[in-house]
Motif scaffolding. Structure first.
Motif, PDB file in Angstrom:
ATOM      1  N   ARG A  76       0.832  -1.205   0.000  1.00 53.87           N
ATOM      2  CA  ARG A  76       0.000   0.000   0.000  1.00 53.87           C
ATOM      3  C   ARG A  76       0.866   1.254   0.000  1.00 53.87           C
ATOM      4  O   ARG A  76       0.620   2.193  -0.761  1.00 53.87           O
ATOM      5  N   ASP A  77       1.918   1.250   0.842  1.00 50.62           N
ATOM      6  CA  ASP A  77       2.816   2.405   0.880  1.00 50.62           C
ATOM      7  C   ASP A  77       3.508   2.611  -0.462  1.00 50.62           C
ATOM      8  O   ASP A  77       3.650   3.742  -0.921  1.00 50.62           O
ATOM      9  N   ALA A  78       3.919   1.507  -1.084  1.00 51.89           N
ATOM     10  CA  ALA A  78       4.567   1.612  -2.398  1.00 51.89           C
ATOM     11  C   ALA A  78       3.592   2.171  -3.430  1.00 51.89           C
ATOM     12  O   ALA A  78       3.958   3.028  -4.245  1.00 51.89           O
ATOM     13  N   MET A  79       2.342   1.702  -3.374  1.00 52.76           N
ATOM     14  CA  MET A  79       1.335   2.195  -4.311  1.00 52.76           C
ATOM     15  C   MET A  79       1.070   3.681  -4.076  1.00 52.76           C
ATOM     16  O   MET A  79       0.935   4.455  -5.043  1.00 52.76           O
ATOM     17  N   LEU A  80       1.011   4.083  -2.824  1.00 51.48           N
ATOM     18  CA  LEU A  80       0.785   5.500  -2.519  1.00 51.48           C
ATOM     19  C   LEU A  80       1.955   6.351  -2.997  1.00 51.48           C
ATOM     20  O   LEU A  80       1.753   7.449  -3.549  1.00 51.48           O
ATOM     21  N   ARG A  81       3.186   5.851  -2.784  1.00 52.67           N
ATOM     22  CA  ARG A  81       4.357   6.596  -3.268  1.00 52.67           C
ATOM     23  C   ARG A  81       4.330   6.712  -4.786  1.00 52.67           C
ATOM     24  O   ARG A  81       4.593   7.773  -5.349  1.00 52.67           O
ATOM     25  N   LYS A  82       3.992   5.607  -5.439  1.00 52.75           N
ATOM     26  CA  LYS A  82       3.932   5.623  -6.905  1.00 52.75           C
ATOM     27  C   LYS A  82       2.851   6.583  -7.384  1.00 52.75           C
ATOM     28  O   LYS A  82       3.069   7.330  -8.337  1.00 52.75           O
ATOM     29  N   ALA A  83       1.697   6.564  -6.728  1.00 53.81           N
ATOM     30  CA  ALA A  83       0.614   7.479  -7.104  1.00 53.81           C
ATOM     31  C   ALA A  83       1.040   8.923  -6.886  1.00 53.81           C
ATOM     32  O   ALA A  83       0.753   9.805  -7.711  1.00 53.81           O
ATOM     33  N   GLN A  84       1.746   9.174  -5.792  1.00 51.89           N
ATOM     34  CA  GLN A  84       2.233  10.540  -5.505  1.00 51.89           C
ATOM     35  C   GLN A  84       3.226  10.968  -6.570  1.00 51.89           C
ATOM     36  O   GLN A  84       3.160  12.100  -7.067  1.00 51.89           O
ATOM     37  N   GLN A  85       4.140  10.075  -6.935  1.00 54.64           N
ATOM     38  CA  GLN A  85       5.119  10.400  -7.964  1.00 54.64           C
ATOM     39  C   GLN A  85       4.437  10.642  -9.305  1.00 54.64           C
ATOM     40  O   GLN A  85       4.784  11.583 -10.030  1.00 54.64           O
ATOM     41  N   THR A  86       3.452   9.808  -9.622  1.00 53.09           N
ATOM     42  CA  THR A  86       2.714   9.982 -10.872  1.00 53.09           C
ATOM     43  C   THR A  86       1.980  11.308 -10.870  1.00 53.09           C
ATOM     44  O   THR A  86       1.987  12.040 -11.864  1.00 53.09           O
ATOM     45  N   ALA A  89       4.453  14.033 -11.378  1.00 56.52           N
ATOM     46  CA  ALA A  89       4.900  14.045 -12.772  1.00 56.52           C
ATOM     47  C   ALA A  89       3.844  14.681 -13.673  1.00 56.52           C
ATOM     48  O   ALA A  89       4.168  15.476 -14.573  1.00 56.52           O
ATOM     49  N   ILE A  90       2.573  14.348 -13.436  1.00 57.44           N
ATOM     50  CA  ILE A  90       1.492  14.923 -14.233  1.00 57.44           C
ATOM     51  C   ILE A  90       1.421  16.420 -14.020  1.00 57.44           C
ATOM     52  O   ILE A  90       1.273  17.196 -14.980  1.00 57.44           O
ATOM     53  N   VAL A  91       1.542  16.848 -12.772  1.00 57.88           N
ATOM     54  CA  VAL A  91       1.500  18.287 -12.472  1.00 57.88           C
ATOM     55  C   VAL A  91       2.677  18.987 -13.137  1.00 57.88           C
ATOM     56  O   VAL A  91       2.516  20.065 -13.741  1.00 57.88           O
ATOM     57  N   GLU A  92       3.857  18.379 -13.049  1.00 56.63           N
ATOM     58  CA  GLU A  92       5.051  18.984 -13.664  1.00 56.63           C
ATOM     59  C   GLU A  92       4.893  19.059 -15.174  1.00 56.63           C
ATOM     60  O   GLU A  92       5.228  20.071 -15.801  1.00 56.63           O
TER      61      GLU A  92
END
Length: 164
Positions: A76-86, A89-92
């Motif tokens: 779950r933590d990995a998925m949350l980190r990946k979602a945060q990074q995604t 990235a989308i915002v950037e």
């Protein structure tokens, strides 16, 4: 005192009856009672072993459940980190696209402003030239109303032309 102390015959018959009952019990009752006691003892021991086994199994299951929960938390933590990074990235990417678009719009606006300015300058030059010609024409008409003035002007122009 005869009532309190038993007679010898009574003691004998009680002893015979007791031994007879003891023999009958030993012959017919002790074996089934003892076997049922052994069976009961074995079933209790089996139940205790089963309870101990169940307790051990429950401990193993609890450990496995805790391990699975920890793995789920990590995932779950990995998925949350990946979602945060995604998301970042989308915002950037959106920011970059917006800055590129705004730069294009600004450049286009600058080009359009320059084109309009050039057109306005050309129009002003044309109007100035037209007005200058009209003013010169009016001045020349006023000055060249007389024939003598016209001849002097022609002579002056011929003189200038021959010098060049």
């Amino acid at each position: 005192m005869n009532l309190v102390t038993p007679g010898l015959g009574l003691i004998f018959w009680q002893l015979v009856t007791f031994l007879l009952v003891l023999f009958l019990l030993a012959k017919f009752a002790w074996k089934p009672i003892m076997s049922s006691l052994r069976e009961r003892e074995e079933s209790i021991e089996g139940a205790l072993r089963a309870a101990e086994q169940a307790k051990t199994d429950m401990a193993k299951l609890k450990a496995e459940n805790e391990k699975l929960l920890e793995e789920a938390r990590v995932e779950r933590d990995a998925m949350l980190r990946k979602a945060q990074q995604t998301s970042e990235a989308i915002v950037e990417e959106a920011k970059n696209k917006a800055s590129v678009e705004s730069a294009k719009i600004v450049e286009s606006a600058k080009q359009q402003i320059n084109a309009e300015r050039q057109a306005a300058l050309a129009d002003i030059k044309r109007q100035v030239a037209t007005l200058s010609i009209e003013i010169a024409e009016k001045l020349l008409r006023n000055q060249l109303k007389e024939e003598k003035a016209q001849r002097d002007l022609v002579d002056q122009l011929v003189k200038d032309a021959s010098l060049n």
